[in-house]
Design an enzyme around this catalytic site. Structure first.
Site, mmCIF file in Angstrom:
data_model
loop_
_atom_site.group_PDB
_atom_site.id
_atom_site.type_symbol
_atom_site.label_atom_id
_atom_site.label_comp_id
_atom_site.label_asym_id
_atom_site.label_seq_id
_atom_site.Cartn_x
_atom_site.Cartn_y
_atom_site.Cartn_z
ATOM 1 N N HIS A 211 0.802 -1.223 0.000
ATOM 2 C CA HIS A 211 0.000 0.000 0.000
ATOM 3 C C HIS A 211 0.840 1.280 0.000
ATOM 4 O O HIS A 211 0.292 2.373 -0.059
ATOM 5 C CB HIS A 211 -0.919 0.029 1.225
ATOM 6 C CG HIS A 211 -0.173 0.320 2.497
ATOM 7 N ND1 HIS A 211 0.520 -0.643 3.183
ATOM 8 C CD2 HIS A 211 0.022 1.475 3.185
ATOM 9 C CE1 HIS A 211 1.099 -0.109 4.234
ATOM 10 N NE2 HIS A 211 0.824 1.180 4.264
HETATM 11 C C1 UD1 Z 1 -1.793 6.038 5.122
HETATM 12 C C2 UD1 Z 1 -0.478 6.590 5.637
HETATM 13 C C3 UD1 Z 1 0.565 5.481 5.655
HETATM 14 C C4 UD1 Z 1 0.065 4.268 6.396
HETATM 15 C C5 UD1 Z 1 -1.268 3.821 5.824
HETATM 16 C C6 UD1 Z 1 -1.824 2.692 6.638
HETATM 17 C C7 UD1 Z 1 0.093 8.939 5.162
HETATM 18 C C8 UD1 Z 1 0.828 9.844 4.270
HETATM 19 N N1 UD1 Z 1 0.021 7.655 4.772
HETATM 20 O O1 UD1 Z 1 -1.625 5.708 3.752
HETATM 21 O O2 UD1 Z 1 1.740 5.949 6.311
HETATM 22 O O3 UD1 Z 1 1.012 3.231 6.251
HETATM 23 O O4 UD1 Z 1 -2.186 4.914 5.871
HETATM 24 O O5 UD1 Z 1 -2.736 1.922 5.920
HETATM 25 O O6 UD1 Z 1 -0.432 9.360 6.168
HETATM 26 N N2 UD1 Z 1 -8.419 5.649 0.625
HETATM 27 C C9 UD1 Z 1 -9.560 4.903 0.589
HETATM 28 N N3 UD1 Z 1 -10.227 4.691 1.764
HETATM 29 C C10 UD1 Z 1 -9.801 5.192 2.953
HETATM 30 C C11 UD1 Z 1 -8.638 5.965 2.970
HETATM 31 C C12 UD1 Z 1 -7.946 6.184 1.797
HETATM 32 O O7 UD1 Z 1 -9.974 4.449 -0.440
HETATM 33 O O8 UD1 Z 1 -10.444 4.956 3.990
HETATM 34 C C13 UD1 Z 1 -7.710 5.914 -0.659
HETATM 35 C C14 UD1 Z 1 -8.038 7.283 -1.235
HETATM 36 O O9 UD1 Z 1 -8.061 7.169 -2.621
HETATM 37 C C15 UD1 Z 1 -6.839 8.101 -0.840
HETATM 38 C C16 UD1 Z 1 -5.725 7.078 -0.884
HETATM 39 O O10 UD1 Z 1 -6.325 5.873 -0.423
HETATM 40 O O11 UD1 Z 1 -6.581 9.154 -1.720
HETATM 41 C C17 UD1 Z 1 -4.535 7.410 0.013
HETATM 42 O O12 UD1 Z 1 -5.000 7.691 1.297
HETATM 43 P P1 UD1 Z 1 -4.030 8.040 2.525
HETATM 44 O O13 UD1 Z 1 -4.800 8.688 3.565
HETATM 45 O O14 UD1 Z 1 -2.786 8.670 2.024
HETATM 46 O O15 UD1 Z 1 -3.827 6.631 3.100
HETATM 47 P P2 UD1 Z 1 -2.904 5.425 2.829
HETATM 48 O O16 UD1 Z 1 -2.356 5.262 1.467
HETATM 49 O O17 UD1 Z 1 -3.773 4.404 3.366
HETATM 50 N N1 UDP Z 2 -3.983 -5.322 8.964
HETATM 51 C C1 UDP Z 2 -5.276 -5.790 9.145
HETATM 52 N N2 UDP Z 2 -5.963 -6.219 8.051
HETATM 53 C C2 UDP Z 2 -5.434 -6.218 6.791
HETATM 54 C C3 UDP Z 2 -4.125 -5.727 6.628
HETATM 55 C C4 UDP Z 2 -3.428 -5.283 7.733
HETATM 56 O O1 UDP Z 2 -5.785 -5.811 10.270
HETATM 57 O O2 UDP Z 2 -6.117 -6.632 5.846
HETATM 58 C C5 UDP Z 2 -3.246 -4.801 10.139
HETATM 59 C C6 UDP Z 2 -1.874 -5.418 10.366
HETATM 60 O O3 UDP Z 2 -1.972 -6.539 11.221
HETATM 61 C C7 UDP Z 2 -1.097 -4.288 11.022
HETATM 62 C C8 UDP Z 2 -1.724 -3.045 10.443
HETATM 63 O O4 UDP Z 2 -2.966 -3.436 9.873
HETATM 64 O O5 UDP Z 2 -1.294 -4.262 12.420
HETATM 65 C C9 UDP Z 2 -0.795 -2.508 9.383
HETATM 66 O O6 UDP Z 2 -1.440 -1.565 8.634
HETATM 67 P P1 UDP Z 2 -0.855 -1.023 7.262
HETATM 68 O O7 UDP Z 2 -0.013 -2.067 6.634
HETATM 69 O O8 UDP Z 2 -2.017 -0.489 6.515
HETATM 70 O O9 UDP Z 2 -0.005 0.243 7.718
HETATM 71 P P2 UDP Z 2 1.519 0.443 8.130
HETATM 72 O O10 UDP Z 2 1.795 -0.433 9.290
HETATM 73 O O11 UDP Z 2 2.366 0.133 6.926
HETATM 74 O O12 UDP Z 2 1.597 1.900 8.473
#
Ligand code: UD1
Ligand code: UDP
Length: 382
Positions: A211
Site C-alpha cells: 500500500h
Molecule cells: C496512510 C499513511 C501510511 C500508512 C497507511 C496505513 C500517510 C501519508 N500515509 O496511507 O503511512 O502506512 O495509511 O494503511 O499518512 N483511501 C480509501 N479509503 C480510505 C482511505 C484512503 O480508499 O479509507 C484511498 C483514497 O483514494 C486516498 C488514498 O487511499 O486518496 C490514500 O489515502 P491516505 O490517507 O494517504 O492513506 P494510505 O495510502 O492508506
Molecule cells: N492489517 C489488518 N488487516 C489487513 C491488513 C493489515 O488488520 O487486511 C493490520 C496489520 O496486522 C497491522 C496493520 O494493519 O497491524 C498494518 O497496517 P498497514 O499495513 O495499513 O499500515 P503500516 O503499518 O504500513 O503503516
C-alpha cells in the site's frame, strides 16, 4: 483531560492497548479520530472488533486534498476540538498525516504531546512518513521510542522532549488479541478454497500486502511485481488496501489480480489478519506494522520487504526479514525461491525467542509514565 488521536488503521491497532490500559486503570480520556481512513474496513470495524469506544470526535476530511493540505486541514479541525475541551495532554502514534496534523494542533494550543512510536528513521527524506515523524518528534514533549535504535536516532537529532524506551504497543495488540480471542482467529477458512495443497494436506500460500505510496505510484513496478508472482509457481493471499485497488483500476491492471494463484480478498479484521500471517509460508509486504508483527513469538514469520530501505532494521537483524533493495523480476523470483527453500527447512524454527519490539507490556509502561508526569490523570479513588 487526556486525548487519544488516531487517523488510520495502524494507529487504531497500536493505540488500542493503551486505551484498554487506561480503561483498566479507570483513567478518563477522550478519543478523536481524524477520518483519514474513512472506509469502515480500515476504521470502525476495529472499534467494534477490538472493543474500544467509538470516537468522541470524528472528523470529515476533504478527500480531494493533497498531503500538505490534508495535514493543515487536520491541524485546523483538531485545533478546534482541542479548544472545546480542556485537554492537558494528547497521545499521537506513528507517522501519518494525521499524526503530524494532530501534533501540530496540540503544539499550537500549547498542549503536552506524547508521541508513541517515536524515533523511527529510514533516512529517506522523500518519504512523507519520514517527514511526518521527524517533525512530530521535534515538537513532542515525551517520546516513546520502541527500541534502542529509535532512541539513538532521537539522541542524534537532539530532540527536546524526554525519551523513554518502551517497546512497541503492536506486541501488546498481538498478545491481547491472541490471548483473549483465539476462537475468532479463523482467517484461513474464508480463503481456503483454491490454495495449493502440499503432501501433508495443508494449504500453502504466501501472504502479500502492498500500500506504500512510493510503490503504488510506480505502474511499472506493480506490473512487474504481479507478473513475477504469477510466474512464481506459488499461491498468494492478498488482502487488498482500498488505495491499492484504486491504483490497479486507474492503471487498467485489474486483470493482473484475476489470476487463480493470487487470491485477492478485501482488507480483513485484526483477528483474521494475524491468523493469515501465522498460517502463511512467508510474507511479501511493504507494511511497517507487519515488519514488527512477524517478530512476535506468537507469529514468527519471515518477510520479503518491498522497499529499498526501512525504519525498522531490528526486524532484519532478528532474522525475520530481508529488504528487496533492487527490485526487478529476476531479483524477486530469486528471493522468493531462496525464501521458500529456507522456510521449508526452518518450518518449526524460532528465529529469536523475544521480539526486538518488546514483550507486550508497552501500554502499561506508557500509562505508568503518563501517571508519573501528569498526576491529574490518577483517579481520586486509587
Ligand atoms: C496512510 C499513511 C501510511 C500508512 C497507511 C496505513 C500517510 C501519508 N500515509 O496511507 O503511512 O502506512 O495509511 O494503511 O499518512 N483511501 C480509501 N479509503 C480510505 C482511505 C484512503 O480508499 O479509507 C484511498 C483514497 O483514494 C486516498 C488514498 O487511499 O486518496 C490514500 O489515502 P491516505 O490517507 O494517504 O492513506 P494510505 O495510502 O492508506
Ligand atoms: N492489517 C489488518 N488487516 C489487513 C491488513 C493489515 O488488520 O487486511 C493490520 C496489520 O496486522 C497491522 C496493520 O494493519 O497491524 C498494518 O497496517 P498497514 O499495513 O495499513 O499500515 P503500516 O503499518 O504500513 O503503516
Amino acid at each position: 483531560m487526556l486525548g487519544i488521536i488516531t487517523g488510520t488503521r495502524p494507529e487504531i491497532i497500536k493505540m488500542f492497548p493503551i486505551m484498554k490500559q487506561l480503561e483498566k486503570e479507570k483513567i478518563d480520556y477522550k478519543y478523536i479520530h481524524t477520518g483519514q481512513h474513512y472506509d469502515s474496513r480500515l476504521s470502525s470495524r476495529f472499534f467494534d472488533e477490538l472493543d474500544i469506544k467509538y470516537p468522541d470526535y470524528s472528523i470529515n476530511l476533504d478527500k480531494s486534498n493533497n498531503y500538505h493540505r490534508q495535514i493543515i486541514e487536520i491541524k485546523n479541525k483538531i485545533g478546534k476540538i482541542l479548544k472545546n475541551e480542556k485537554f492537558s495532554s494528547v497521545l499521537v502514534q506513528g507517522d501519518t498525516n494525521s499524526t503530524l496534523g494532530a501534533a501540530l494542533a496540540a503544539y499550537e494550543a500549547n498542549i503536552f504531546i506524547y508521541h508513541v512510536e517515536a524515533g523511527l528513521r529510514c533516512f529517506d527524506k522523500y518519504m512523507q512518513e519520514e517527514i511526518n515523524r521527524i517533525n512530530v518528534d521535534r515538537i513532542s514533549d515525551v517520546l516513546f521510542a520502541p527500541t534502542e535504535d529509535s532512541l539513538h536516532n532521537l539522541v542524534n537529532e537532539n530532540v527536546k522532549g524526554k525519551i523513554f524506551v518502551v517497546g512497541n504497543t503492536i506486541m501488546d495488540a498481538i498478545r491481547i488479541t491472541t490471548n483473549k480471542h483465539p476462537g475468532k482467529m479463523n482467517g484461513l477458512e474464508q480463503v481456503r478454497s483454491g490454495l495449493r495443497i502440499n503432501q501433508n494436506g495443508h494449504e500453502h500460500y504466501v501472504l502479500i500486502t502492498i500500500h506504500r505510496a512510493e510503490n503504488l505510484e510506480n505502474k511499472e513496478f506493480l506490473f512487474n511485481l504481479f507478473t513475477s508472482l504469477k510466474t512464481s509457481g506459488l499461491s498468494y493471499v492478498f488482502p487488498i488496501h482500498p488505495h491499492t485497488l484504486k491504483q490497479f483500476k486507474n492503471y487498467n491492471m485489474v486483470y493482473l489480480l484475476e489470476s487463480g494463484d493470487i487470491k485477492v480478498i478485501p482488507p480483513t479484521g485484526y483477528y483474521e489478519f494475524l491468523k493469515l500471517v501465522k498460517d502463511a509460508d512467508f510474507v511479501i509486504t511493504d507494511s511497517g506494522g507487519l515488519q514488527e508483527e512477524i517478530t512476535s513469538d506468537l507469529i514468527n514469520k519471515y518477510a520479503i520487504i518491498l522497499r529499498p530501505n526501512t525504519e525498522r532494521p531490528e526486524s532484519i537483524r532478528s532474522g525475520h526479514s530481508v529488504l528487496l533493495k533492487d527490485f526487478n523480476i529476476e531479483n524477486l523470483i530469486a528471493e522468493i525461491k531462496t525464501t521458500y527453500k529456507k522456510m521449508k527447512i526452518k518450518e518449526t524454527q524460532i528465529f529469536t525467542p523475544t521480539s526486538p519490539y518488546g514483550s507486550g507490556d508497552s501500554s502499561k509502561q506508557i500509562v505508568d509514565i503518563i501517571k508519573m508526569l501528569h498526576s491529574e490523570h490518577i483517579p481520586a479513588n486509587k
